[in-house]
Design an enzyme around this catalytic site. Structure first.
Site, mmCIF file in Angstrom:
data_model
loop_
_atom_site.group_PDB
_atom_site.id
_atom_site.type_symbol
_atom_site.label_atom_id
_atom_site.label_comp_id
_atom_site.label_asym_id
_atom_site.label_seq_id
_atom_site.Cartn_x
_atom_site.Cartn_y
_atom_site.Cartn_z
ATOM 1 N NE ARG A 102 -11.057 -0.821 2.202
ATOM 2 C CZ ARG A 102 -10.862 -1.926 1.492
ATOM 3 N NH1 ARG A 102 -11.843 -2.431 0.775
ATOM 4 N NH2 ARG A 102 -9.699 -2.547 1.510
ATOM 5 C CG HIS A 129 -4.686 -0.967 0.120
ATOM 6 N ND1 HIS A 129 -4.949 -1.084 1.478
ATOM 7 C CD2 HIS A 129 -5.385 -1.971 -0.488
ATOM 8 C CE1 HIS A 129 -5.781 -2.100 1.662
ATOM 9 N NE2 HIS A 129 -6.061 -2.649 0.500
ATOM 10 C CD GLN A 132 -3.136 -5.947 -0.801
ATOM 11 O OE1 GLN A 132 -4.296 -5.970 -0.429
ATOM 12 N NE2 GLN A 132 -2.454 -7.058 -1.046
ATOM 13 C CG ASP A 224 -5.817 -3.412 -8.041
ATOM 14 O OD1 ASP A 224 -6.766 -4.221 -7.944
ATOM 15 O OD2 ASP A 224 -5.763 -2.356 -7.376
ATOM 16 C CB CYS A 264 -4.438 -6.120 -3.906
ATOM 17 S SG CYS A 264 -5.499 -5.293 -5.113
ATOM 18 N NE ARG A 292 -4.200 -6.414 3.612
ATOM 19 C CZ ARG A 292 -5.318 -5.833 3.169
ATOM 20 N NH1 ARG A 292 -5.844 -6.185 2.001
ATOM 21 N NH2 ARG A 292 -5.922 -4.862 3.849
HETATM 22 N N1 CP Z 1 -7.164 -6.365 -1.067
HETATM 23 C C1 CP Z 1 -8.141 -5.806 -0.337
HETATM 24 O O1 CP Z 1 -7.956 -4.767 0.317
HETATM 25 O O2 CP Z 1 -9.312 -6.484 -0.354
HETATM 26 P P1 CP Z 1 -10.704 -5.991 0.225
HETATM 27 O O3 CP Z 1 -11.137 -4.816 -0.595
HETATM 28 O O4 CP Z 1 -11.634 -7.158 0.088
HETATM 29 O O5 CP Z 1 -10.516 -5.589 1.666
HETATM 30 N N1 NVA Z 2 -7.441 -0.526 -6.364
HETATM 31 C C1 NVA Z 2 -8.522 -1.246 -5.757
HETATM 32 C C2 NVA Z 2 -8.032 -2.066 -4.605
HETATM 33 C C3 NVA Z 2 -9.064 -2.882 -3.906
HETATM 34 C C4 NVA Z 2 -8.513 -3.648 -2.758
HETATM 35 C C5 NVA Z 2 -9.597 -0.261 -5.305
HETATM 36 O O1 NVA Z 2 -9.250 0.787 -4.746
HETATM 37 O O2 NVA Z 2 -10.773 -0.551 -5.508
#
Ligand code: CP
Ligand code: NVA
Length: 309
Positions: A102, A129, A132, A224, A264, A292
């Site tokens: 990540r 992502h 997701q 989101d 999400c 997930r």
């Molecule tokens: N939706 C998602 O990726 O959640 P987290 O940021 O908690 O992993």
């Molecule tokens: N768009 C958000 C998604 C989190 C799961 C971010 O990148 O923070």
């Protein structure tokens, strides 16, 4: 798919997407059948940003298949600061079978993938992502029973979650629409890919500023947070730009009466969505969160070439 890097949804072809979905559904129905399929296999999770869902579902997921995860948080590795990304990749692939990362910059994933012999899976970047999106389409199929012609609307920022959802949705014949202010509409290059996908699959994509126009007759309404991780300095401007894009009951009435609401998570209640919508019977956000687990288990089993028997 064995050995594949999954940096983008576009790393999977149509058949592979169907295979992941079908395996995920089988794993959800009979998890015990897969208990030893990744016995002894290891995965390093390199996270530059916080996480609830992604971390827990990957860790629990690989353990439930007989493998194990090593988690490295934002301050542990300091990718590119304590050590060059190239070198981190060339260390890790000597020790582990899979890297799940990540990151802030999508390019970091590309560098990891280039230098690591072990496959790399995107656990969220500034651009995509994909994990997701796999869970999301699994959830849409569970609730709608099909993809072709399903109208899926994303209200708000054309962010990483929206990008991956639309990249995969356009491959499945879905009717996609984004409703967002001009400065936060989908990137032109991505839009071209999505349009090309849609023209092959019989799907469509429209982008508009008016949230009511976007949401009209929607089967799926998705939103989101407005300010994604890493964009904190833009919060003030974004809050202003997205006034009028809150998903609330006044907006939801323009979708189909049986529309589902998706997010999400994490959600900022009272900002991009009201609690009334998030907690309504139309909301499937915790199904998404559950999926997930199943979708990623299927993905890592495929990428690691586990013995399905
Ligand atoms: N939706 C998602 O990726 O959640 P987290 O940021 O908690 O992993
Ligand atoms: N768009 C958000 C998604 C989190 C799961 C971010 O990148 O923070």
């Amino acid at each position: 798919m064995k050995g594949y890097d999954i940096i983008s949804i576009e790393d999977l072809n149509d058949q592979q997407i169907q295979e992941v979905l079908s395996l995920a559904a089988q794993m959800k129905a009979a998890p015990e059948r897969y208990r030893h399929t990744l016995a002894g296999r290891s995965m390093c999770m390199l996270f530059e940003k916080p996480s609830l869902r992604t971390r827990v579902t990957f860790e629990v997921g690989i353990a439930s298949l007989g493998g194990y995860a090593v988690y490295m948080g934002p301050t542990d590795v300091a990718l590119g600061k304590r050590e060059a990304v190239e070198d981190v990749a060339r260390n890790l692939d000597r020790w582990v079978d899979l890297i799940v990362a990540r990151v802030f910059a999508h390019r970091t994933l590309e560098t990891l993938a280039k230098y690591s012999q072990a496959p790399v899976i995107n656990a969220l970047s500034d651009i995509e992502h994909p994990c997701q999106a796999l869970a999301d389409i699994m959830t849409i199929f569970e609730h709608k029973g099909r993809f072709a012609g399903v109208k899926c609307v994303f209200i708000g920022d054309a962010n990483n979650v929206c990008n991956s959802l639309f990249l995969v949705g356009s491959r499945l014949g879905m009717k996609l629409a984004q409703g967002g202010p001009k400065d936060y509409q989908m990137n032109a290059d991505l839009l071209k890919t999505i349009q090309a996908n849609a023209s092959k699959s019989g799907g469509s994509i429209t982008i508009c500023e008016d949230p009511i126009e976007a949401i009209r007759d929607a089967d799926v309404v998705y939103t989101d947070i407005w300010t994604s991780m890493g964009q904190e300095s833009q919060k003030h401007n974004k809050d202003r730009a997205f006034e009028g894009y809150q998903v609330n009951t006044d907006l939801m009435v323009h979708a189909k009466p049986d529309a589902i609401f998706m997010h999400c998570l994490p959600a900022h209640r009272g900002e991009e969505v009201t609690s009334e919508v998030l907690d309504s019977p139309q909301s499937v956000v915790f199904d998404q969160a559950e999926n997930r687990l199943h979708a990623q288990k299927a993905l890592i089993l495929k990428v690691l070439g586990g013995d399905i028997g």
